[in-house]
Scaffold this motif. Sequence first.
Motif, PDB file in Angstrom:
ATOM      1  N   THR A 172       0.830  -1.198   0.000  1.00 23.97           N
ATOM      2  CA  THR A 172       0.000   0.000   0.000  1.00 23.97           C
ATOM      3  C   THR A 172       0.870   1.256   0.000  1.00 23.97           C
ATOM      4  N   PRO A 173       0.497   2.229  -0.792  1.00 27.24           N
ATOM      5  CA  PRO A 173       1.316   3.444  -0.886  1.00 27.24           C
ATOM      6  C   PRO A 173       1.245   4.287   0.383  1.00 27.24           C
ATOM      7  N   GLN A 174       2.384   4.844   0.768  1.00 20.03           N
ATOM      8  CA  GLN A 174       2.475   5.804   1.863  1.00 20.03           C
ATOM      9  C   GLN A 174       3.258   6.997   1.339  1.00 20.03           C
ATOM     10  N   LEU A 175       2.647   8.145   1.427  1.00 25.89           N
ATOM     11  CA  LEU A 175       3.272   9.350   0.894  1.00 25.89           C
ATOM     12  C   LEU A 175       3.283  10.448   1.948  1.00 25.89           C
ATOM     13  N   GLU A 176       4.291  11.287   1.877  1.00 23.99           N
ATOM     14  CA  GLU A 176       4.281  12.542   2.614  1.00 23.99           C
ATOM     15  C   GLU A 176       4.381  13.651   1.581  1.00 23.99           C
ATOM     16  N   VAL A 177       3.482  14.598   1.711  1.00 22.36           N
ATOM     17  CA  VAL A 177       3.373  15.667   0.725  1.00 22.36           C
ATOM     18  C   VAL A 177       3.567  17.001   1.431  1.00 22.36           C
ATOM     19  N   ARG A 178       4.449  17.830   0.899  1.00 23.94           N
ATOM     20  CA  ARG A 178       4.643  19.182   1.417  1.00 23.94           C
ATOM     21  C   ARG A 178       3.697  20.082   0.640  1.00 23.94           C
ATOM     22  N   VAL A 179       2.797  20.730   1.354  1.00 22.18           N
ATOM     23  CA  VAL A 179       1.808  21.618   0.754  1.00 22.18           C
ATOM     24  C   VAL A 179       2.261  23.055   0.999  1.00 22.18           C
ATOM     25  N   TYR A 180       2.496  23.776  -0.077  1.00 22.87           N
ATOM     26  CA  TYR A 180       2.938  25.173  -0.014  1.00 22.87           C
ATOM     27  C   TYR A 180       1.712  26.063  -0.256  1.00 22.87           C
ATOM     28  N   HIS A 181       1.173  26.640   0.819  1.00 25.56           N
ATOM     29  CA  HIS A 181      -0.058  27.429   0.701  1.00 25.56           C
ATOM     30  C   HIS A 181       0.188  28.753  -0.024  1.00 25.56           C
ATOM     31  N   ASP A 182       1.344  29.362   0.194  1.00 25.01           N
ATOM     32  CA  ASP A 182       1.614  30.643  -0.455  1.00 25.01           C
ATOM     33  C   ASP A 182       1.813  30.471  -1.965  1.00 25.01           C
ATOM     34  N   ALA A 183       2.425  29.383  -2.380  1.00 21.80           N
ATOM     35  CA  ALA A 183       2.649  29.129  -3.812  1.00 21.80           C
ATOM     36  C   ALA A 183       1.516  28.315  -4.429  1.00 21.80           C
ATOM     37  N   ARG A 184       0.589  27.839  -3.577  1.00 27.22           N
ATOM     38  CA  ARG A 184      -0.535  27.003  -4.024  1.00 27.22           C
ATOM     39  C   ARG A 184      -0.024  25.801  -4.825  1.00 27.22           C
ATOM     40  N   SER A 185       0.866  25.041  -4.173  1.00 26.09           N
ATOM     41  CA  SER A 185       1.504  23.902  -4.816  1.00 26.09           C
ATOM     42  C   SER A 185       1.680  22.786  -3.790  1.00 26.09           C
ATOM     43  N   ALA A 186       1.728  21.541  -4.261  1.00 28.71           N
ATOM     44  CA  ALA A 186       1.925  20.376  -3.390  1.00 28.71           C
ATOM     45  C   ALA A 186       2.897  19.425  -4.065  1.00 28.71           C
ATOM     46  N   GLU A 187       3.904  18.987  -3.313  1.00 25.62           N
ATOM     47  CA  GLU A 187       4.954  18.148  -3.877  1.00 25.62           C
ATOM     48  C   GLU A 187       5.250  16.983  -2.944  1.00 25.62           C
ATOM     49  N   VAL A 188       5.439  15.792  -3.509  1.00 20.80           N
ATOM     50  CA  VAL A 188       5.779  14.611  -2.720  1.00 20.80           C
ATOM     51  C   VAL A 188       7.203  14.760  -2.204  1.00 20.80           C
ATOM     52  N   VAL A 189       7.375  14.593  -0.884  1.00 23.08           N
ATOM     53  CA  VAL A 189       8.711  14.656  -0.297  1.00 23.08           C
ATOM     54  C   VAL A 189       9.164  13.296   0.219  1.00 23.08           C
ATOM     55  N   SER A 190       8.224  12.357   0.382  1.00 19.67           N
ATOM     56  CA  SER A 190       8.582  11.020   0.836  1.00 19.67           C
ATOM     57  C   SER A 190       7.602  10.017   0.232  1.00 19.67           C
ATOM     58  N   TYR A 191       8.149   8.904  -0.237  1.00 17.93           N
ATOM     59  CA  TYR A 191       7.324   7.841  -0.805  1.00 17.93           C
ATOM     60  C   TYR A 191       7.878   6.505  -0.330  1.00 17.93           C
ATOM     61  N   GLN A 192       7.039   5.700   0.328  1.00 20.52           N
ATOM     62  CA  GLN A 192       7.430   4.401   0.862  1.00 20.52           C
ATOM     63  C   GLN A 192       8.695   4.526   1.731  1.00 20.52           C
ATOM     64  N   ASN A 193       8.727   5.525   2.575  1.00 23.31           N
ATOM     65  CA  ASN A 193       9.836   5.796   3.503  1.00 23.31           C
ATOM     66  C   ASN A 193      11.152   6.132   2.802  1.00 23.31           C
ATOM     67  N   GLN A 194      11.094   6.518   1.565  1.00 21.73           N
ATOM     68  CA  GLN A 194      12.266   7.039   0.858  1.00 21.73           C
ATOM     69  C   GLN A 194      12.016   8.527   0.649  1.00 21.73           C
ATOM     70  N   ASN A 195      13.044   9.336   0.904  1.00 27.17           N
ATOM     71  CA  ASN A 195      12.823  10.771   0.765  1.00 27.17           C
ATOM     72  C   ASN A 195      13.998  11.434   0.078  1.00 27.17           C
ATOM     73  N   TYR A 196      13.882  12.716  -0.076  1.00 25.45           N
ATOM     74  CA  TYR A 196      14.861  13.580  -0.734  1.00 25.45           C
ATOM     75  C   TYR A 196      15.132  13.126  -2.165  1.00 25.45           C
ATOM     76  N   PHE A 197      14.233  13.509  -3.032  1.00 22.89           N
ATOM     77  CA  PHE A 197      14.352  13.156  -4.444  1.00 22.89           C
ATOM     78  C   PHE A 197      14.946  14.320  -5.225  1.00 22.89           C
ATOM     79  N   HIS A 198      15.959  14.027  -6.023  1.00 23.35           N
ATOM     80  CA  HIS A 198      16.575  15.033  -6.883  1.00 23.35           C
ATOM     81  C   HIS A 198      15.706  15.233  -8.126  1.00 23.35           C
TER      82      HIS A 198
END
Length: 175
Positions: free
Chosen positions: A107-133
């Motif tokens: 089952t997928p597990q994601l952490e998403v950083r939501v930027y309210h000022d820029a009105r944008s959302a980006e995945v920062v962690s997927y399946q306990n792996q993070n920091y994607f270039h």
Amino acid sequence: MSEKRPETSADIVSRSRAVSAARLRSYKHKPKSYSIDLQHHMAECDANYVRLLRLFPMLKSEDAQEFTLALPNQPAQVLFSVVERGPFTTLLKISFAAENKWMGMATPQLEVRVYHDARSAEVVSYQNQNYFHGKYEYPNTRMRQRDEKVQINRFLSEFLNLCLEHGATAKPITF
């Protein structure tokens, strides 16, 4: 009359090597380098922000939103929970619980950083792996694809669309 000796296998191989070497020297082929399409990537992240707000409209004030994903033969629970809240950003964890493996995988597990000022959302962690270039050389030690970051955000987009199409909540959503 000129005497011409018959061509042997060794002659053919040596001529083939000579021709191949000459071609390699003259042929300057470089594999096409991957470059991120930043405009498309940011548009995807902006659209994910809108999708998230449609699924979790009280994101700025509530700590969790849960609903059922009513897929045929595969009901599941989706939980959006706020991990961290700042003045301009929110870190959101998306969990998915199903009785069986989801689509034959974990089952997928994601952490998403939501930027309210820029009105944008980006995945920062997927399946306990993070920091994607933005891009990777391939092959690499983690065996990530050249466009891993783009693919993960595209997955989030498809997952949120699936939730919008098939999601149902027990409590009414107020806007």
